[in-house]
Design an enzyme around this catalytic site. Structure first.
Site, PDB file in Angstrom:
ATOM      1  N   HIS A 133      68.443 -50.930  82.663  1.00  0.00           N
ATOM      2  CA  HIS A 133      68.684 -49.541  82.255  1.00  0.00           C
ATOM      3  C   HIS A 133      67.688 -49.104  81.202  1.00  0.00           C
ATOM      4  O   HIS A 133      67.249 -49.893  80.372  1.00  0.00           O
ATOM      5  CB  HIS A 133      70.112 -49.356  81.731  1.00  0.00           C
ATOM      6  N   HIS A 181      67.296 -46.493  78.048  1.00  0.00           N
ATOM      7  CA  HIS A 181      67.998 -45.599  77.121  1.00  0.00           C
ATOM      8  C   HIS A 181      67.094 -44.406  76.830  1.00  0.00           C
ATOM      9  O   HIS A 181      65.946 -44.597  76.407  1.00  0.00           O
ATOM     10  CB  HIS A 181      68.256 -46.298  75.780  1.00  0.00           C
TER      11      HIS A 181
HETATM   12  P1  AMP Z   1      72.008 -52.590  76.141  1.00  0.00           P
HETATM   13  O1  AMP Z   1      72.581 -53.075  74.846  1.00  0.00           O
HETATM   14  O2  AMP Z   1      70.576 -52.166  76.068  1.00  0.00           O
HETATM   15  O3  AMP Z   1      72.256 -53.585  77.264  1.00  0.00           O
HETATM   16  O4  AMP Z   1      72.786 -51.264  76.498  1.00  0.00           O
HETATM   17  C1  AMP Z   1      74.008 -51.242  77.152  1.00  0.00           C
HETATM   18  C2  AMP Z   1      74.634 -49.916  76.833  1.00  0.00           C
HETATM   19  O5  AMP Z   1      75.651 -49.672  77.770  1.00  0.00           O
HETATM   20  C3  AMP Z   1      75.271 -49.852  75.441  1.00  0.00           C
HETATM   21  O6  AMP Z   1      74.578 -48.893  74.654  1.00  0.00           O
HETATM   22  C4  AMP Z   1      76.706 -49.454  75.741  1.00  0.00           C
HETATM   23  O7  AMP Z   1      77.204 -48.496  74.832  1.00  0.00           O
HETATM   24  C5  AMP Z   1      76.617 -48.883  77.132  1.00  0.00           C
HETATM   25  N1  AMP Z   1      77.839 -48.982  77.907  1.00  0.00           N
HETATM   26  C6  AMP Z   1      78.600 -50.083  78.098  1.00  0.00           C
HETATM   27  N2  AMP Z   1      79.654 -49.778  78.877  1.00  0.00           N
HETATM   28  C7  AMP Z   1      79.534 -48.464  79.200  1.00  0.00           C
HETATM   29  C8  AMP Z   1      80.311 -47.567  79.978  1.00  0.00           C
HETATM   30  N3  AMP Z   1      81.443 -47.947  80.604  1.00  0.00           N
HETATM   31  N4  AMP Z   1      79.908 -46.278  80.072  1.00  0.00           N
HETATM   32  C9  AMP Z   1      78.782 -45.882  79.447  1.00  0.00           C
HETATM   33  N5  AMP Z   1      78.001 -46.676  78.713  1.00  0.00           N
HETATM   34  C10 AMP Z   1      78.372 -47.967  78.579  1.00  0.00           C
END
Ligand code: AMP
Ligand code: ZN
Length: 139
Positions: free
Chosen positions: A102, A104
């Site tokens: 993903h 950001h």
């Molecule tokens: P990372 O730490 O780069 O792997 O980012 C994962 C992101 O996914 C975090 O910023 C979380 O807040 C986000 N996240 C986890 N679960 C969900 C969800 N159900 N809906 C939206 N965002 C999510």
């Protein structure tokens, strides 16, 4: 298309877990990060499950990033941030918590908006040509 039954983002794409959808097409899905580091913090993901950048083939990477200008411009129009950071964490040490690739998109508003990334540069301590060569021999 490859999916992972245990992956939270695959479940979001399938609609099994709710999300605040920003954009969707055949290859890419974008939705608001539940944590909202800043207003409009958006995640852009390929629909095909891929763990992180190391396991991503060029076609998936190309399709993913191809959608970023459109979504970034939409964020810019919506909230007029002062800027935007595009961040991609790979592996736990680098902050990856969800193991479905993903990007950001984090709109930036001011110095205290919640986003921080401090770069401490060490100039003149590295042989740049040698480092570049070490990388490029592995391409
Ligand atoms: P990372 O730490 O780069 O792997 O980012 C994962 C992101 O996914 C975090 O910023 C979380 O807040 C986000 N996240 C986890 N679960 C969900 C969800 N159900 N809906 C939206 N965002 C999510
Ligand atoms: Zn997944």
């Amino acid at each position: 298309m490859r999916t992972d039954a245990d992956c939270i983002f695959c479940k979001i794409i399938a609609g099994d877990i709710p999300s605040a959808k920003v954009y969707e097409d055949d290859d890419v899905y974008a939705f608001l990060d539940i944590s909202q580091v800043t207003k409009g913090h958006t995640l852009v993901i390929p629909k095909e499950h891929t763990k992180n950048i190391y396991e991503t083939d060029e076609a998936i990477a190309a399709a993913l990033f191809a959608r970023v200008p459109k979504i970034a411009n939409a964020l810019n129009q919506a909230f007029q941030p002062a800027g935007i950071n595009i961040v991609n964490n790979n592996e736990e040490f680098a902050g990856q918590t969800v193991f479905h690739l993903h990007l950001h998109l984090i709109p930036r508003y001011d110095k205290t908006d919640g986003y921080q990334a401090q770069w401490i540069t060490h100039e003149n301590q590295h042989d740049l040509a040698a480092i570049a060569s070490e990388i490029s021999t592995n391409l």
